[in-house]
Structures are given as C-alpha cells and as structure tokens.
Design a protein around this motif. Structure first.
Motif, PDB file in Angstrom:
ATOM      1  N   ALA A   1      -1.011   6.223  -9.022  1.00  0.00           N
ATOM      2  CA  ALA A   1      -0.807   6.295  -7.572  1.00  0.00           C
ATOM      3  C   ALA A   1       0.663   6.521  -7.241  1.00  0.00           C
ATOM      4  O   ALA A   1       1.001   7.321  -6.348  1.00  0.00           O
ATOM      5  N   VAL A   2       1.565   5.839  -7.952  1.00  0.00           N
ATOM      6  CA  VAL A   2       3.005   5.994  -7.706  1.00  0.00           C
ATOM      7  C   VAL A   2       3.446   7.422  -8.019  1.00  0.00           C
ATOM      8  O   VAL A   2       4.280   8.003  -7.313  1.00  0.00           O
ATOM      9  N   ARG A   3       2.867   8.000  -9.072  1.00  0.00           N
ATOM     10  CA  ARG A   3       3.193   9.393  -9.433  1.00  0.00           C
ATOM     11  C   ARG A   3       2.808  10.349  -8.311  1.00  0.00           C
ATOM     12  O   ARG A   3       3.567  11.266  -7.973  1.00  0.00           O
ATOM     13  N   ILE A   4       1.646  10.138  -7.710  1.00  0.00           N
ATOM     14  CA  ILE A   4       1.228  11.008  -6.600  1.00  0.00           C
ATOM     15  C   ILE A   4       2.159  10.816  -5.400  1.00  0.00           C
ATOM     16  O   ILE A   4       2.546  11.782  -4.738  1.00  0.00           O
ATOM     17  N   LYS A   5       2.526   9.569  -5.110  1.00  0.00           N
ATOM     18  CA  LYS A   5       3.435   9.305  -3.989  1.00  0.00           C
ATOM     19  C   LYS A   5       4.753  10.052  -4.181  1.00  0.00           C
ATOM     20  O   LYS A   5       5.287  10.645  -3.235  1.00  0.00           O
ATOM     21  N   SER A   6       5.257  10.007  -5.399  1.00  0.00           N
ATOM     22  CA  SER A   6       6.517  10.697  -5.699  1.00  0.00           C
ATOM     23  C   SER A   6       6.371  12.200  -5.487  1.00  0.00           C
ATOM     24  O   SER A   6       7.244  12.861  -4.905  1.00  0.00           O
TER      25      SER A   6
ATOM     26  N   LEU B   1      -2.107  20.063  -2.833  1.00  0.00           N
ATOM     27  CA  LEU B   1      -1.402  18.965  -2.169  1.00  0.00           C
ATOM     28  C   LEU B   1      -2.373  18.103  -1.370  1.00  0.00           C
ATOM     29  O   LEU B   1      -2.279  16.871  -1.359  1.00  0.00           O
ATOM     30  N   ARG B   2      -3.313  18.754  -0.710  1.00  0.00           N
ATOM     31  CA  ARG B   2      -4.303  17.987   0.046  1.00  0.00           C
ATOM     32  C   ARG B   2      -5.182  17.181  -0.895  1.00  0.00           C
ATOM     33  O   ARG B   2      -5.513  16.020  -0.622  1.00  0.00           O
TER      34      ARG B   2
ATOM     35  N   ILE C   1      -5.724  13.095  -0.922  1.00  0.00           N
ATOM     36  CA  ILE C   1      -7.050  12.462  -0.848  1.00  0.00           C
ATOM     37  C   ILE C   1      -7.244  11.525  -2.039  1.00  0.00           C
ATOM     38  O   ILE C   1      -7.731  10.399  -1.890  1.00  0.00           O
ATOM     39  N   ALA C   2      -6.860  12.000  -3.246  1.00  0.00           N
ATOM     40  CA  ALA C   2      -6.987  11.171  -4.449  1.00  0.00           C
ATOM     41  C   ALA C   2      -6.154   9.902  -4.318  1.00  0.00           C
ATOM     42  O   ALA C   2      -6.618   8.799  -4.657  1.00  0.00           O
ATOM     43  N   LEU C   3      -4.931  10.033  -3.805  1.00  0.00           N
ATOM     44  CA  LEU C   3      -4.062   8.867  -3.623  1.00  0.00           C
ATOM     45  C   LEU C   3      -4.705   7.858  -2.674  1.00  0.00           C
ATOM     46  O   LEU C   3      -4.730   6.650  -2.961  1.00  0.00           O
ATOM     47  N   ARG C   4      -5.235   8.353  -1.574  1.00  0.00           N
ATOM     48  CA  ARG C   4      -5.841   7.451  -0.591  1.00  0.00           C
ATOM     49  C   ARG C   4      -6.997   6.676  -1.216  1.00  0.00           C
ATOM     50  O   ARG C   4      -7.139   5.471  -1.000  1.00  0.00           O
ATOM     51  N   GLN C   5      -7.812   7.352  -2.025  1.00  0.00           N
ATOM     52  CA  GLN C   5      -8.943   6.652  -2.623  1.00  0.00           C
ATOM     53  C   GLN C   5      -8.497   5.697  -3.727  1.00  0.00           C
ATOM     54  O   GLN C   5      -9.036   4.590  -3.848  1.00  0.00           O
ATOM     55  N   ILE C   6      -7.535   6.095  -4.535  1.00  0.00           N
ATOM     56  CA  ILE C   6      -7.034   5.200  -5.587  1.00  0.00           C
ATOM     57  C   ILE C   6      -6.501   3.915  -4.957  1.00  0.00           C
ATOM     58  O   ILE C   6      -6.832   2.801  -5.388  1.00  0.00           O
ATOM     59  N   GLU C   7      -5.684   4.060  -3.924  1.00  0.00           N
ATOM     60  CA  GLU C   7      -5.114   2.878  -3.265  1.00  0.00           C
ATOM     61  C   GLU C   7      -6.203   2.044  -2.602  1.00  0.00           C
ATOM     62  O   GLU C   7      -6.146   0.806  -2.603  1.00  0.00           O
ATOM     63  N   LEU C   8      -7.196   2.708  -2.035  1.00  0.00           N
ATOM     64  CA  LEU C   8      -8.294   1.998  -1.371  1.00  0.00           C
ATOM     65  C   LEU C   8      -9.058   1.138  -2.376  1.00  0.00           C
ATOM     66  O   LEU C   8      -9.332  -0.040  -2.122  1.00  0.00           O
ATOM     67  N   VAL C   9      -9.405   1.713  -3.531  1.00  0.00           N
ATOM     68  CA  VAL C   9     -10.163   0.960  -4.534  1.00  0.00           C
ATOM     69  C   VAL C   9      -9.294  -0.136  -5.140  1.00  0.00           C
ATOM     70  O   VAL C   9      -9.756  -1.272  -5.350  1.00  0.00           O
TER      71      VAL C   9
ATOM     72  N   GLY D   1      -7.703  -6.144  -5.122  1.00  0.00           N
ATOM     73  CA  GLY D   1      -6.602  -7.068  -4.852  1.00  0.00           C
ATOM     74  C   GLY D   1      -5.271  -6.601  -5.388  1.00  0.00           C
ATOM     75  O   GLY D   1      -4.330  -7.404  -5.523  1.00  0.00           O
ATOM     76  N   ILE D   2      -5.146  -5.304  -5.681  1.00  0.00           N
ATOM     77  CA  ILE D   2      -3.925  -4.757  -6.288  1.00  0.00           C
ATOM     78  C   ILE D   2      -3.139  -3.938  -5.264  1.00  0.00           C
ATOM     79  O   ILE D   2      -3.685  -3.012  -4.661  1.00  0.00           O
ATOM     80  N   ASP D   3      -1.864  -4.303  -5.077  1.00  0.00           N
ATOM     81  CA  ASP D   3      -0.975  -3.585  -4.160  1.00  0.00           C
ATOM     82  C   ASP D   3      -0.105  -2.623  -4.961  1.00  0.00           C
ATOM     83  O   ASP D   3       0.456  -2.996  -5.998  1.00  0.00           O
ATOM     84  N   VAL D   4       0.049  -1.404  -4.455  1.00  0.00           N
ATOM     85  CA  VAL D   4       0.803  -0.366  -5.161  1.00  0.00           C
ATOM     86  C   VAL D   4       2.201  -0.230  -4.553  1.00  0.00           C
ATOM     87  O   VAL D   4       2.329  -0.052  -3.339  1.00  0.00           O
ATOM     88  N   PRO D   5       3.265  -0.320  -5.355  1.00  0.00           N
ATOM     89  CA  PRO D   5       4.621  -0.117  -4.820  1.00  0.00           C
ATOM     90  C   PRO D   5       4.848   1.351  -4.474  1.00  0.00           C
ATOM     91  O   PRO D   5       4.098   2.228  -4.902  1.00  0.00           O
ATOM     92  N   GLU D   6       5.875   1.610  -3.701  1.00  0.00           N
ATOM     93  CA  GLU D   6       6.188   2.987  -3.313  1.00  0.00           C
ATOM     94  C   GLU D   6       6.729   3.786  -4.479  1.00  0.00           C
ATOM     95  O   GLU D   6       6.514   4.986  -4.577  1.00  0.00           O
ATOM     96  N   ARG D   7       7.418   3.119  -5.388  1.00  0.00           N
ATOM     97  CA  ARG D   7       7.975   3.838  -6.544  1.00  0.00           C
ATOM     98  C   ARG D   7       8.107   2.888  -7.724  1.00  0.00           C
ATOM     99  O   ARG D   7       8.089   1.669  -7.590  1.00  0.00           O
ATOM    100  N   MET D   8       8.225   3.504  -8.903  1.00  0.00           N
ATOM    101  CA  MET D   8       8.381   2.732 -10.141  1.00  0.00           C
ATOM    102  C   MET D   8       9.292   3.509 -11.087  1.00  0.00           C
ATOM    103  O   MET D   8       9.462   4.699 -10.942  1.00  0.00           O
TER     104      MET D   8
END
Length: 589
Positions: free
Chosen positions: A478-483, A564-565, A569-577, A582-589
């Motif tokens: 998820a962090v990789r997609i955010k970046s 890109l779209r 979409i993949a990021l939104r679902q990964i973070e949702l699941v 109970g897992i929070d994803v940081p903005e970067r790593m």
C-alpha cells in the motif's frame, strides 16, 4: 450497485442449463485454478450428465453455445470430460470494475439489510493485567466488529468486564488484612468515601495472586472472602465503594492496552451489571418451571435426547446461595435482549469455553431468554504458543503480559526498519509512528491469518519481515502505491478510463472484484483469515502488475491514465481490508 462476477456468471450459466431442462444449480461458476485455461470455470456438466444420463461433453458444448451468444466472453473452451473454461471480454471486465469502484463498499452492501449485532470480546478482569490470553480475543473480536460495521450493521461491542464473584471478595479481605483501619471496612460507616483509590493497579496485581494463594491454604480466609462476596453483592456500602475503586482503576489500565490494539467498545459493562436482574430471573425461571433443585442447587437441565456426549445442567445457584458464571451470562443475555433486541450475539472467547457456552445458549433458548430467530454463537479460537509448541510463557514460566508483547513487537519492528536503512528519511516522531504501525500489523496479521481455531507459534522475527504472508508485507504494498501516486501528482499525470492491455492488469482487476465473495464468506464463517487471504492475493497481483506493466514510465497517455486509476482502486481496497483487520497504513516507509 453491482452484483459480483461469480453471481452474474453463475446466473448466466444457470439459465443455460435451465434452457436444456436441467437444474440451474449446475451453473455454479468458480474462479479457475488453472489460469492458463481461463479466468473462471463451470464444472456442472458432469453432474447434470449423470442426473440426465447424457454425455457431459455434449451438454457442456451446448452450454458454451448459449454463453457465447451473450457477448460477455472473449474465450470459451472445453477441457476434459466437460469442464467449461471462461475468459471475460475486456470491456465487460473493465466496465464491471469501474462500476464497483464507484461504490465506497465495492458492492459488498448490496442486497443486505442492516442487522443489530452484539459482539462480546476482550474480557479483561479487575485486578489482573491483560496477558497473552487476551490477545486473540481482542484482535479477532475487533476485526469482526469492523467487518460488521463495514457491512452497515448496527454494532454493540461490549468488553464485558470480569468484575464480580469470589475474586472480588478475595481482594477485599486481602486489602483488609494489610490495612484493617481503612474506612471501607467499618460496617457502621456509610459514606461519603474518598474519591482516591486506596490501592493502585500495580498493587492489585500483587494483591490478587497473594489472596488466591492464601485462599488455597487458609480455609478461614476463604470463608471470610465468600462472606465478603455475599455482602458486596447485597450492597454493603464500604465494600461497594472499594469495589468501584478497583473496577475504575482496572478499566483505566486495560483501556490503554485496548487503545494500543485499536479495539473500540461501545459498552464497558460487566458481570456486576446483572446483579439486580439475577433475582428477578431466578424467580421467573422457577415460576415457569424451567429451573429445578438438584442436591440443593438451582439448575436448568439442558441435556437433549439426541446428545451423544455428556451435557451437565447449567448451575444457576449453589446450595449456599452463590451464583455462577453461567448465571451472570444467562442474565446478561436476558438484559441484552430486553435493552437491545439484537439479531445476533457473538462471543469471542477461548475455544476451551465451548461447553460452557453450549450450556448457556441451550438454557437461553429453553427458558425463552431470547426471542426466536436471535442467533447466539460462541466464536472460539486456539492458543498462542511459543517455539516449543506450548502456550507462550515468560522465561521464568510466568504468563506473558499483553503490554510487554506489544512493546516487543514495536521494538522488533523498529529494529527491522533501522537495519533496512528506512529510517534515514524520518524524524524521531515519524519513526516511532511507523514502528508502532508495523509492529501492530505484524502481530495482528500473524494472528488473524491463521484459521481461528488453530494454535499458532508466536515468532516476532518472522512476523516483522517485509516479505511473504506478513502484515508489514501487505502494508508495504500500500505504501508503494501511495508513493507512486504522489509522484504521478507531482508530474501532473491524471488517471482516466479503465482499459485492459495486459494479463497482469486483468488479474489485478479480477482480484479486486473478488472482495464481495470474500466479505460474504468471512462474515458467514466469522473468519478474518479469509480477509487476510484476500489482501495477500491482492498485493501479490499488484506486485506482479507493478513488475510487468509500466505506470509512470508508460508513453501511451490513455494506458498510463488507466493504470493510475487501477493503482488508486487497488490502494483503496488494500487499505479498506487492512482496516477491517485493524491495521493502519503509514503514508510512507
């Protein structure tokens, strides 16, 4: 709202079977296990042929002919004696995913009515530090709470504090033994009592083991503790005031642990909340003929003629008048039904309590403590073991405190981050935040990814790795997609209409589209491991896509915009699941 792909395809295949005067149920479509043959498969022709006494391949060929007329497939083929392989038309697949992505819930709330669900989990006790045994109850319970919340259900989460019974009497008498002059022990004094507790939570955690040990060797002390318990439950003012202090400081302590684990409770009730209801319940059960006397004790027989195992009666009141855990649990069910009228009550408690809950649930149904249709379920789980395969203990053989377990996980995560050279870009505050999120992701995913009835070995070194089936691995995807999306924004790249030009794109789209079946299965089975499997598969497909398909470096503007779209979409679902886990994803790593 969009019906899931498997539902749509099964309906189409079912209609094709029906047109041949065959049972539509044979049209069930599943995800293909052999990707080179197709994305989906239908194996119903074999069963249909057996029933109709016809050639299965002939039936399958006729089904393929009908499915081909829908225009939804780029390829339909037969394998073996009549297996039907399917590959979707790209326009249908991208259109389906685009429609799903418009829905914040990816279609998972479709055709679902909101239900009122009470989830009982956590289960800490007054005067006892939370330990490793509370880990699974909290993590599994919170994941199920988030899952039901995602589905739009009306959720009540109750920690159900262990705050009543003989342990309270033991503590009262142990405190009195050390400080007999405290005002709480003066039976002629009725208040007001001090606002400050005379004991700290640290002191309670020393006092209770001492009192428990003393009760085993000193019969007179045990009897005095029983008498104190009886007086507490009858409302003796000093005992009630001391009990309230012990309860309040214990709750404050456990809230810190629950906050660390991200567990949320709408109610902080406990066994003590049933005290006034129990006499009313006992009177009703006696009047209506549900309870009976057995050797001086009040019991509810719960054995059924079909039982093949021993099923003792539920003891409500011992011959000395003391009530049992079963009594408070039955009274709690009655109160919850009267106050909340739930559709379901779920108990996330160690599997070793299965007999107890079976007795309580049978009694609740027999005694009409619940309305017909109210679902009661014990959601059991296995133990957390050390590398020796035995329940996890400290080096000196003691019980591992939950807080130390969490601290160890965060410390190990920080060590991994430092060794990987990730820390150079972060200040101390951000490094602390990332270490905490990685450490908690490690223990939560490791726990939830196991089938909950299984025992598992606690291995922090393995859990904190950024590879394989670990929480940090899912988080890092998820962090990789955010970046990537941040870099796209910096270059003023925009997303656009979804198109499919490579199998890696199609596979990622299909993985995203599978969430509806995942959520349904996880809910029906109360199984967070199904969510873990889904997010692992999703991150695997994203990593394969990332490896095979250029995104920011793609020269074709339309393909780049589509990818890109798809990434968003993949990021939104990964973070949702991950959030449901109970897992929070940081903005970067």
């Amino acid at each position: 709202m969009t019906t899931s792909l498997l539902t749509q395809l099964s309906a189409l295949a079912g209609e094709a079977f029906k047109a041949l005067d065959l049972d539509p149920a044979f049209g069930k479509v599943v995800v293909s296990q052999r990707r080179e043959l197709g994305q989906f498969q239908c194996n119903g022709a074999l069963g249909a042929a057996k029933q109709a006494k016809r050639n299965p391949r002939e039936i399958a060929d006729q089904i393929v002919g009908q499915l081909d007329q829908t225009g939804l497939f780029s390829e339909l083929s037969l394998a073996g004696p009549g297996f039907i392989n399917m590959r979707l038309n790209d326009d249908f697949l991208t259109g389906h995913l685009a429609e799903l992505a418009e829905d914040p819930y990816f279609g998972c709330r479709q055709d679902r009515e909101s239900r009122k669900v009470i989830i009982d989990f956590g289960g800490p006790n007054v005067a006892k530090a939370m330990h490793v045994g509370h880990l699974r109850a909290t993590i599994i319970g919170e994941s199920l709470r988030r899952l039901h919340d995602f589905l739009g259900n009306d959720i009540v989460s109750d920690v159900h504090f262990g705050d009543w019974g003989l342990p309270m009497g033991l503590l009262i008498k142990e405190i009195e033994k050390g400080e007999p002059d405290l005002i709480y022990f003066d039976s002629d004094f009725s208040g007001p009592y001090p606002e400050q507790s005379p004991v700290s939570v640290e002191a309670l955690q020393i006092l209770y083991p001492a009192a428990s040990a003393r009760s085993k060797s000193d019969p007179a002390f045990l009897e005095s503790a029983r008498e104190a318990t009886f007086e507490l439950q009858k409302g003796r003012a000093g005992y009630r005031a001391l009990w309230q202090h012990m309860r309040d400081i214990s709750i404050a302590e456990t809230k810190e642990d629950f906050d660390l684990l991200g567990a949320f409770f709408t109610e902080w009730k406990g066994e003590a909340d049933t005290n006034d209801h129990i006499p009313v319940m006992l009177k009703r059960l006696e009047a209506e003929g549900y309870s009976e006397l057995s050797d001086g004790a009040v019991v509810v027989p719960v054995k059924e003629e079909t039982d093949k195992k021993e099923m003792p009666p539920l003891i409500l009141q011992k011959s000395d008048g003391a009530v049992m855990y079963g009594t408070t649990d039955l009274a709690t069910i009655e109160q919850r039904v009267q106050e909340r009228d739930p559709d379901s009550i779920l108990y996330v408690v160690d599997a070793r309590q299965s007999l107890h809950f079976e007795q309580v649930f049978r009694a609740a149904i027999k005694c009409k403590s619940v309305r017909p249709g109210c679902h009661l379920e014990h959601i059991g789980f296995g133990t957390v073991n050390g590398k020796d395969g035995k329940p996890l203990k400290t080096r000196d053989g003691g019980v591992v405190r939950l807080r130390s377990l969490i601290d160890d996980a965060i410390g190990e995560a920080r060590k991994v981050i430092l060794e990987a050279g990730m820390s150079e870009r972060f200040d101390e505050a951000e490094l602390d935040d990332i270490s905490r999120k990685v450490g908690l992701a490690a223990i939560k995913y490791a726990d939830l990814s196991n089938q909950r009835m299984s025992n598992y070995v606690f291995d922090l070194e393995r859990f904190t790795k950024f590879e394989g089936r670990t929480g940090p691995y899912q988080m890092y995807a998820a962090v990789r997609i955010k970046s990537m999306l941040r870099r796209a924004a910096e270059q003023e790249f925009s997303d656009g209409r979804l198109i499919a030009t490579a199998d890696a794109e199609r596979n990622l789209m299909l993985a995203i589209a599978g969430l509806q079946e995942t959520v349904t299965a996880a809910t029906e089975k109360n199984a967070p491991n199904i969510l873990c499997d889904h997010v692992y598969n999703l991150t695997q497909e994203f990593n394969a896509f990332y490896h095979d398909c250029h995104v920011l470096g793609e020269k074709d503007i339309d393909i780049r915009a589509s990818r890109l779209r798809l990434c968003a979409i993949a990021l939104r679902q990964i973070e949702l699941v991950l959030h449901m886990l109970g897992i929070d994803v940081p903005e970067r790593m």
